[in-house]
Scaffold this motif. Sequence first.
Motif, mmCIF file in Angstrom:
data_model
loop_
_atom_site.group_PDB
_atom_site.id
_atom_site.type_symbol
_atom_site.label_atom_id
_atom_site.label_comp_id
_atom_site.label_asym_id
_atom_site.label_seq_id
_atom_site.Cartn_x
_atom_site.Cartn_y
_atom_site.Cartn_z
ATOM 1 N N ALA A 152 0.863 -1.181 0.000
ATOM 2 C CA ALA A 152 0.000 0.000 0.000
ATOM 3 C C ALA A 152 0.894 1.223 0.000
ATOM 4 N N MET A 153 0.681 2.133 -0.914
ATOM 5 C CA MET A 153 1.457 3.365 -1.027
ATOM 6 C C MET A 153 2.956 3.078 -1.065
ATOM 7 N N LYS A 154 3.341 2.079 -1.848
ATOM 8 C CA LYS A 154 4.732 1.691 -2.071
ATOM 9 C C LYS A 154 5.417 1.144 -0.815
ATOM 10 N N MET A 155 4.624 0.766 0.188
ATOM 11 C CA MET A 155 5.175 0.168 1.409
ATOM 12 C C MET A 155 4.576 -1.223 1.557
ATOM 13 N N GLN A 156 5.403 -2.175 1.949
ATOM 14 C CA GLN A 156 4.918 -3.536 2.142
ATOM 15 C C GLN A 156 4.582 -3.752 3.609
ATOM 16 N N ASN A 157 3.381 -4.258 3.859
ATOM 17 C CA ASN A 157 2.875 -4.484 5.207
ATOM 18 C C ASN A 157 2.615 -5.962 5.387
ATOM 19 N N GLU A 158 3.248 -6.564 6.385
ATOM 20 C CA GLU A 158 3.048 -7.980 6.656
ATOM 21 C C GLU A 158 1.861 -8.163 7.590
ATOM 22 N N VAL A 159 1.005 -9.109 7.231
ATOM 23 C CA VAL A 159 -0.092 -9.514 8.098
ATOM 24 C C VAL A 159 0.403 -10.765 8.806
ATOM 25 N N ARG A 160 0.437 -10.725 10.134
ATOM 26 C CA ARG A 160 1.007 -11.834 10.905
ATOM 27 C C ARG A 160 -0.074 -12.577 11.675
ATOM 28 N N ALA A 161 0.218 -13.819 12.002
ATOM 29 C CA ALA A 161 -0.724 -14.657 12.744
ATOM 30 C C ALA A 161 -0.918 -14.103 14.154
ATOM 31 N N PRO A 162 -2.174 -13.870 14.570
ATOM 32 C CA PRO A 162 -2.421 -13.357 15.915
ATOM 33 C C PRO A 162 -2.207 -14.415 16.992
ATOM 34 N N ARG A 163 -2.231 -15.689 16.592
ATOM 35 C CA ARG A 163 -1.994 -16.801 17.517
ATOM 36 C C ARG A 163 -1.607 -18.027 16.700
ATOM 37 N N ALA A 164 -1.177 -19.066 17.367
ATOM 38 C CA ALA A 164 -0.854 -20.312 16.672
ATOM 39 C C ALA A 164 -2.153 -20.984 16.221
ATOM 40 N N GLY A 165 -2.075 -21.748 15.143
ATOM 41 C CA GLY A 165 -3.255 -22.458 14.656
ATOM 42 C C GLY A 165 -3.019 -23.046 13.286
ATOM 43 N N THR A 166 -4.115 -23.469 12.669
ATOM 44 C CA THR A 166 -4.087 -24.062 11.340
ATOM 45 C C THR A 166 -4.873 -23.171 10.392
ATOM 46 N N ILE A 167 -4.336 -22.946 9.203
ATOM 47 C CA ILE A 167 -5.035 -22.132 8.211
ATOM 48 C C ILE A 167 -6.211 -22.946 7.668
ATOM 49 N N GLY A 168 -7.417 -22.400 7.835
ATOM 50 C CA GLY A 168 -8.620 -23.089 7.386
ATOM 51 C C GLY A 168 -9.151 -22.558 6.072
ATOM 52 N N LEU A 169 -8.751 -21.340 5.703
ATOM 53 C CA LEU A 169 -9.233 -20.731 4.466
ATOM 54 C C LEU A 169 -8.202 -19.726 3.997
ATOM 55 N N VAL A 170 -7.908 -19.739 2.711
ATOM 56 C CA VAL A 170 -7.099 -18.701 2.080
ATOM 57 C C VAL A 170 -8.013 -18.070 1.037
ATOM 58 N N ALA A 171 -8.397 -16.800 1.263
ATOM 59 C CA ALA A 171 -9.386 -16.143 0.422
ATOM 60 C C ALA A 171 -8.775 -15.215 -0.623
ATOM 61 N N VAL A 172 -7.450 -15.046 -0.630
ATOM 62 C CA VAL A 172 -6.787 -14.151 -1.576
ATOM 63 C C VAL A 172 -5.597 -14.853 -2.202
ATOM 64 N N SER A 173 -5.120 -14.273 -3.284
ATOM 65 C CA SER A 173 -3.910 -14.785 -3.920
ATOM 66 C C SER A 173 -3.034 -13.593 -4.308
ATOM 67 N N ALA A 174 -1.771 -13.866 -4.561
ATOM 68 C CA ALA A 174 -0.841 -12.810 -4.968
ATOM 69 C C ALA A 174 -1.382 -12.134 -6.231
ATOM 70 N N GLY A 175 -1.303 -10.812 -6.248
ATOM 71 C CA GLY A 175 -1.776 -10.035 -7.380
ATOM 72 C C GLY A 175 -3.184 -9.482 -7.196
ATOM 73 N N ALA A 176 -3.887 -9.945 -6.168
ATOM 74 C CA ALA A 176 -5.259 -9.481 -5.926
ATOM 75 C C ALA A 176 -5.256 -8.118 -5.237
ATOM 76 N N ALA A 177 -6.158 -7.254 -5.663
ATOM 77 C CA ALA A 177 -6.363 -5.976 -4.986
ATOM 78 C C ALA A 177 -7.394 -6.216 -3.885
ATOM 79 N N VAL A 178 -7.123 -5.677 -2.687
ATOM 80 C CA VAL A 178 -8.044 -5.856 -1.570
ATOM 81 C C VAL A 178 -8.416 -4.503 -0.960
ATOM 82 N N ALA A 179 -9.621 -4.447 -0.425
ATOM 83 C CA ALA A 179 -10.082 -3.272 0.291
ATOM 84 C C ALA A 179 -9.907 -3.514 1.783
#
Length: 154
Positions: A118-145
């Motif tokens: 966003a605005m030429k800065m990369q922001n990492e979204v990190r896991a708030p706790r340990a667990g298993t990924i149950g759903l991946v709703a986005v892929s690289a290249g997708a624009a998100v709001a």
Amino acid sequence: MSALRTTVAGREVAAAEGWHLEWLDRGRGIAQLSDGSRSLQVHVEGSGTRWFVTLAGRRLEVVVESWRERTLAEAQLAAAATAGPVEIRATLPGLVVAVNVAVGSEVEEGEPLVTIEAMKMQNEVRAPRAGTIGLVAVSAGAAVAAGVVLLRLD
């Protein structure tokens, strides 16, 4: 609500009325606090939200968080306290540049999951706790709001 939250030695504090900081040697972290009639020399070191201020021979940790940083920290604590699935949402609009996990991936708290540019800065979204990924709703290249579900952590 103030735009900034400041804690000193782990306790939330308000700015002292009438005091201001003047840099004497910013490169070396030397400043002066003054209220017009009194002044104290301080040493300031750190970066980002975490700083250390040495005042009258006492070194204090000072944390200054913006509204966004405070909101994210509170959300992270709330998410970590829940045992059920957690929807991980975009906190800002941008372009997904990396998805580091897949459905079924085991993750640890703090592990990078998705990177959003966003605005030429990369922001990492990190896991708030340990667990298993149950759903991946986005892929690289997708624009998100802001607010869009990125992942679900079970």
